[in-house]
Scaffold this active site. Structure first.
Site, PDB file in Angstrom:
ATOM      1  N   SER A 232      67.048 -38.013 -14.621  1.00 17.34           N
ATOM      2  CA  SER A 232      67.676 -38.022 -13.307  1.00 17.34           C
ATOM      3  C   SER A 232      69.093 -38.599 -13.400  1.00 17.34           C
ATOM      4  O   SER A 232      69.882 -38.158 -14.236  1.00 17.34           O
ATOM      5  CB  SER A 232      66.768 -38.823 -12.363  1.00 17.34           C
ATOM      6  OG  SER A 232      67.106 -38.624 -11.044  1.00 17.34           O
ATOM      7  N   ASP A 326      62.312 -28.445  -9.784  1.00 13.79           N
ATOM      8  CA  ASP A 326      62.931 -29.723  -9.407  1.00 13.79           C
ATOM      9  C   ASP A 326      63.602 -29.560  -8.042  1.00 13.79           C
ATOM     10  O   ASP A 326      64.501 -28.731  -7.877  1.00 13.79           O
ATOM     11  CB  ASP A 326      63.970 -30.101 -10.477  1.00 13.79           C
ATOM     12  CG  ASP A 326      64.592 -31.469 -10.218  1.00 13.79           C
ATOM     13  OD1 ASP A 326      64.335 -32.053  -9.145  1.00 13.79           O
ATOM     14  OD2 ASP A 326      65.322 -31.951 -11.099  1.00 13.79           O
ATOM     15  N   HIS A 360      60.678 -32.991 -10.441  1.00 14.42           N
ATOM     16  CA  HIS A 360      61.779 -33.842 -10.908  1.00 14.42           C
ATOM     17  C   HIS A 360      61.318 -34.929 -11.874  1.00 14.42           C
ATOM     18  O   HIS A 360      61.921 -35.144 -12.917  1.00 14.42           O
ATOM     19  CB  HIS A 360      62.461 -34.476  -9.693  1.00 14.42           C
ATOM     20  CG  HIS A 360      63.682 -35.257 -10.041  1.00 14.42           C
ATOM     21  ND1 HIS A 360      64.788 -34.663 -10.618  1.00 14.42           N
ATOM     22  CD2 HIS A 360      63.993 -36.566  -9.905  1.00 14.42           C
ATOM     23  CE1 HIS A 360      65.723 -35.587 -10.823  1.00 14.42           C
ATOM     24  NE2 HIS A 360      65.258 -36.753 -10.399  1.00 14.42           N
TER      25      HIS A 360
END
Ligand SMILES: CCCCCCCCCC(=O)SCCNC(=O)CCNC(=O)[C@H](O)C(C)(C)COP(=O)(O)OP(=O)(O)OC[C@H]1O[C@@H](n2cnc3c(N)ncnc32)[C@H](O)[C@@H]1OP(=O)(O)O
Length: 421
Positions: A232, A326, A360
């Site tokens: 991330s 995601d 994600h």
């Protein structure tokens, strides 16, 4: 013979390893329901259940018997773990103290009733984060705030810096597990921890450079370069480290971005502004949850190009791990754009592995999918994407791929510390 749960390994195992669950002493073809429950350190209860039928000998082996319904169906030997859901809304399974295990309670109930029949057997299974002999060393050197995990033995070992995303703090659970595979892994905090800045409005790559120097000068770290693993915002920072700093030999970017996000990023006299957002592009799901996948501006267009990380400067070898579902941002687009830019500048083509129906938060194996939870930059819950089963498959593969990648590019023996504790 009274029914009994047989676990292999018996006492517990590392959190990234499968446990083999068998129930013996049932009646032939007996219908049963298996339940698993785990309480996290903040008191949230994660649970899953599945209905099964014993075989003609009164045995149930989860490696051979399909689940007939419940939290999942079909042959899923680890379904009772990856299919867990929390009793709190928008809660994510996070391990804070890696020196203690997660404790999973398993129960076998008679029949297939939704509320469960008579309790036939139970067992407790521990899932650990530190393999035997792995050492946990808190680091407070210069400005660096981190925890270093060293494999057993004197080394030297290939070094890796491990970075998480928005929310900050110091999460150790991935670094501690990875140290069991023969790497010296440093979980690195960069904000919202100790005396580090409380927010990420202005981050400086000199801090990360200091962390690289610390790791490289450690007597148990070998070679002239380190690896970086980031997810991330941590993936975007990993990309930035590889682009601006020396001695980053290999980098694994899990659902990272090619643009700087959330605050400015500076190195010497260069500043990357955060890419712009348009809250009007935040959508609502049918459950009323926020979907922010379109909220960030395209960093290839207009003034947002000032946020692009100059990946084309990098001589690092990259592996991009991408969840194709995601919903935090467009990870596949970012990985492919990074690849194009590297190739256009004659750099090594990165490896990109795309996982379908994967969201994600690609975590180590068997962590349950978090469908939605707090996004600190949005100030409320957002959806992360992913379907539980596909996401679980991706996590097992991604964990293996990143280890193979680091072993190949950082050198070092391919060594796994024994599973049994
Ligand atoms: C439109 C804008 C678009 C911008 C896109 C930019 C993309 C940025 C790229 C990314 O990095 S996306 C990933 C975003 N990830 C997050 O936002 C993680 C949010 N933070 C957390 O979940 C927690 O900080 C964390 C679990 C990592 C642990 O943090 P702390 O040890 O600081 O927890 P603390 O107990 O102090 O609680 C802080 C907050 O986290 C919440 N929290 C803690 N543990 C949690 C948990 N296990 N599950 C869910 N929420 C949790 C907790 O309720 C609390 O919420 P509130 O502030 O609303 O009270």
């Amino acid at each position: 013979m009274a029914p009994a749960v047989i676990l292999e390994p018996a006492g517990g195992c590392l959190c990234d390893q499968p446990v083999h669950i068998t129930v013996r002493g049932l009646a032939p073809e007996q219908p049963v329901t298996l339940r698993a429950a785990l309480r996290d350190e903040k008191g949230a209860l994660f649970r899953a259940h599945a209905r099964y039928r014993a075989d003609a000998q009164g045995e149930l082996d989860l490696a051979r018997a399909p689940a007939l319904g419940g939290s999942f169906t079909g042959l899923e030997p680890m379904g009772l773990l990856w299919a867990m859901v929390p009793d709190r809304p928008f809660w994510r399974l996070v391990k804070r103290d890696v020196q203690t295990p997660f404790v999973v309670e398993l129960e076998v109930l008679d029949g297939h009733e939704p509320d469960g029949g008579r309790l036939l057997a139970r067992a407790v299974h521990e899932r650990h984060f530190m393999a035997p002999g792995v050492r946990r060393v808190p680091v407070r050197e210069g400005r660096v705030r981190a925890t270093l995990f060293l494999p057993p033995g004197s080394g030297p070992f290939p070094g890796i810096i491990d970075l998480f995303g928005v929310g900050g703090g110091l999460l150790e659970y991935r670094a501690s597990l990875l140290a069991g595979k023969g790497f010296a892994v440093m979980a690195l905090a960069y904000y919202n921890y100790d005396d580090l800045p409380q927010n990420m409005d202005s981050l400086h790559l000199e801090y990360f450079e200091e962390a690289v120097s610390y790791l490289l000068s450690h007597p148990q770290v070998k070679g002239s370069g380190v690896g970086v693993l980031g997810i991330s915002k941590g993936g975007a920072l990993g990309l930035a480290m590889a682009s601006f700093l020396k001695n980053i030999t290999a980098a694994v970017i899990i659902n990272g971005s090619i643009a700087n996000v959330g605050g400015t990023l500076q190195y010497k006299d260069e500043t990357l502004l955060p890419v712009g957002t348009d809250p009007k592009r935040i959508k609502r799901t049918k459950d009323g949850l926020k979907d922010i996948v379109d909220a960030l501006n395209n960093p290839l267009e207009g003034p947002d190009q000032k946020s692009l990380i100059p990946v084309e400067r990098s001589d690092t070898t990259f592996l991009f791990l991408v969840g194709q579902d995601d919903h935090n941002w467009k990870s596949e687009f970012y990985a492919r754009e990074a690849s194009k830019r590297l190739q256009a500048h004659g750099k090594e083509t990165p490896q990109i592995i795309c996982y379908p129906e994967t969201g994600h938060y690609i975590e180590p194996p068997y962590f349950p999918l978090c469908k939605a939870s707090l996004h600190s930059l949005v100030g409320g819950p957002v959806i992360w994407g992913g379907e539980p089963r596909a996401h679980a498959v991706a996590q097992v593969d991604a964990w293996q791929q990143l280890q193979t990648f680091f072993h190949n590019h950082l050198g070092g023996e391919k060594k796994t510390v024994a599973a049994k504790l």
